[in-house]
Scaffold this active site. Structure first.
Site, PDB file in Angstrom:
ATOM      1  N   ARG A  71       0.830  -1.198   0.000  1.00 11.35           N
ATOM      2  CA  ARG A  71       0.000   0.000   0.000  1.00 11.35           C
ATOM      3  C   ARG A  71       0.870   1.256   0.000  1.00 11.35           C
ATOM      4  O   ARG A  71       1.705   1.432   0.865  1.00 11.35           O
ATOM      5  CB  ARG A  71      -0.921   0.006   1.229  1.00 11.35           C
ATOM      6  CG  ARG A  71      -2.027   1.065   1.163  1.00 11.35           C
ATOM      7  CD  ARG A  71      -3.003   0.907   2.322  1.00 11.35           C
ATOM      8  NE  ARG A  71      -3.656  -0.382   2.306  1.00 11.35           N
ATOM      9  CZ  ARG A  71      -4.709  -0.674   1.534  1.00 11.35           C
ATOM     10  NH1 ARG A  71      -5.196   0.235   0.725  1.00 11.35           N
ATOM     11  NH2 ARG A  71      -5.260  -1.866   1.586  1.00 11.35           N
ATOM     12  N   ASP A  94      -3.954 -11.057  12.147  1.00 16.64           N
ATOM     13  CA  ASP A  94      -3.211 -10.933  10.887  1.00 16.64           C
ATOM     14  C   ASP A  94      -2.844 -12.325  10.385  1.00 16.64           C
ATOM     15  O   ASP A  94      -2.003 -13.011  10.974  1.00 16.64           O
ATOM     16  CB  ASP A  94      -1.944 -10.089  11.113  1.00 16.64           C
ATOM     17  CG  ASP A  94      -1.222  -9.774   9.804  1.00 16.64           C
ATOM     18  OD1 ASP A  94      -0.778 -10.731   9.123  1.00 16.64           O
ATOM     19  OD2 ASP A  94      -1.094  -8.588   9.474  1.00 16.64           O
ATOM     20  N   ASP A 151       0.987 -12.937   9.550  1.00 17.05           N
ATOM     21  CA  ASP A 151       1.821 -13.090  10.745  1.00 17.05           C
ATOM     22  C   ASP A 151       1.598 -14.442  11.409  1.00 17.05           C
ATOM     23  O   ASP A 151       2.540 -15.076  11.883  1.00 17.05           O
ATOM     24  CB  ASP A 151       1.534 -11.966  11.752  1.00 17.05           C
ATOM     25  CG  ASP A 151       2.190 -10.649  11.350  1.00 17.05           C
ATOM     26  OD1 ASP A 151       3.186 -10.686  10.608  1.00 17.05           O
ATOM     27  OD2 ASP A 151       1.698  -9.596  11.782  1.00 17.05           O
ATOM     28  N   THR A 159      -0.889   7.679  -1.175  1.00 17.27           N
ATOM     29  CA  THR A 159      -2.193   7.537  -1.831  1.00 17.27           C
ATOM     30  C   THR A 159      -3.061   6.466  -1.194  1.00 17.27           C
ATOM     31  O   THR A 159      -4.273   6.433  -1.408  1.00 17.27           O
ATOM     32  CB  THR A 159      -2.010   7.173  -3.316  1.00 17.27           C
ATOM     33  OG1 THR A 159      -1.429   5.861  -3.402  1.00 17.27           O
ATOM     34  CG2 THR A 159      -1.093   8.181  -4.006  1.00 17.27           C
TER      35      THR A 159
END
Length: 209
Positions: A104, A200, A203, A108
């Site tokens: 990401r 997550d 993870d 933006t």
């Protein structure tokens, strides 16, 4: 509008309950992700076309059915999607595997492609994109957009847990892509984690937290 299929099979739901548990070990979590993907793959390929063939048994000739020459590809979104690949390859040993890596952009907030490696005939294949969590839908939508740029037309998305926000975005941006999940959870929290979710997935698969 794409369809959303939520698997309620007892084996999937049982394994999902262990997957969600915060005390589940990395080893067991990794195994469960693979097993659930294998079971979901069984259902997600239910619409594959078949053709009739003659098979000579030790006794006589049997009228049997085989998959009608359909070319398939599994495309994990790195890195968590890798955890789902082995289970699917166990079910479909001849499947080709592509990879999409996204991050990401901090300014933006849009997904940026940093790795994209596909079989050369990817546009001729039926594709199942895999990522354990469909949260905001940003990564999944971007991955499918990049696949469509190659000419790919027949794409499904398979996630273990989805959020309503991610499903809504997928249906808005890619109404032609059917969505398969083992559970559709309540919502996203302020950090864009699925609630109740499982934390997550990357993870927990790779033991990095």
């Amino acid at each position: 509008m794409s369809k959303v299929c939520v698997f309620d099979h007892p084996l999937i739901q049982h394994k999902l309950s262990i997957l969600r548990d915060k005390n589940t070990s990395v080893k067991e979590f990794r195994e469960l992700i693979s097993e659930i993907a294998m079971l979901m793959c069984y259902e997600a390929t239910r619409d594959l076309p078949l053709e009739e063939v003659d098979v000579e048994t030790p006794i006589a000739v049997a009228k049997c059915r085989r998959i009608a020459g359909k070319k398939l590809a599994v495309v994990p979104i790195l890195r968590a999607g890798l955890g789902m690949v082995d289970g699917m390859v166990n079910m479909m040993p001849n499947v080709k595997v592509g990879h999409i890596g996204l991050f990401r952009d901090p300014d933006t907030l849009e997904p940026v492609k940093y790795y994209f490696k596909m079989p050369p005939d990817i546009k001729e294949r039926d594709i199942i994109v895999v990522d354990p969590m469909l949260a905001t839908g940003g990564s999944a939508c971007a991955a499918i957009h990049f696949l469509k740029e190659t000419g790919a037309k027949h794409i499904k998305l398979m996630s273990i847990i989805g959020a309503p926000e991610g499903v809504e975005r997928m249906q808005k941006e890619h109404p032609d892509v059917d969505i398969y999940v083992a559970a559709l959870d309540e919502k996203l929290n302020e950090h864009c984690y699925i609630v109740p979710g499982l934390g997550d997935a990357g993870d927990r698969i790779f033991g990095t937290k």
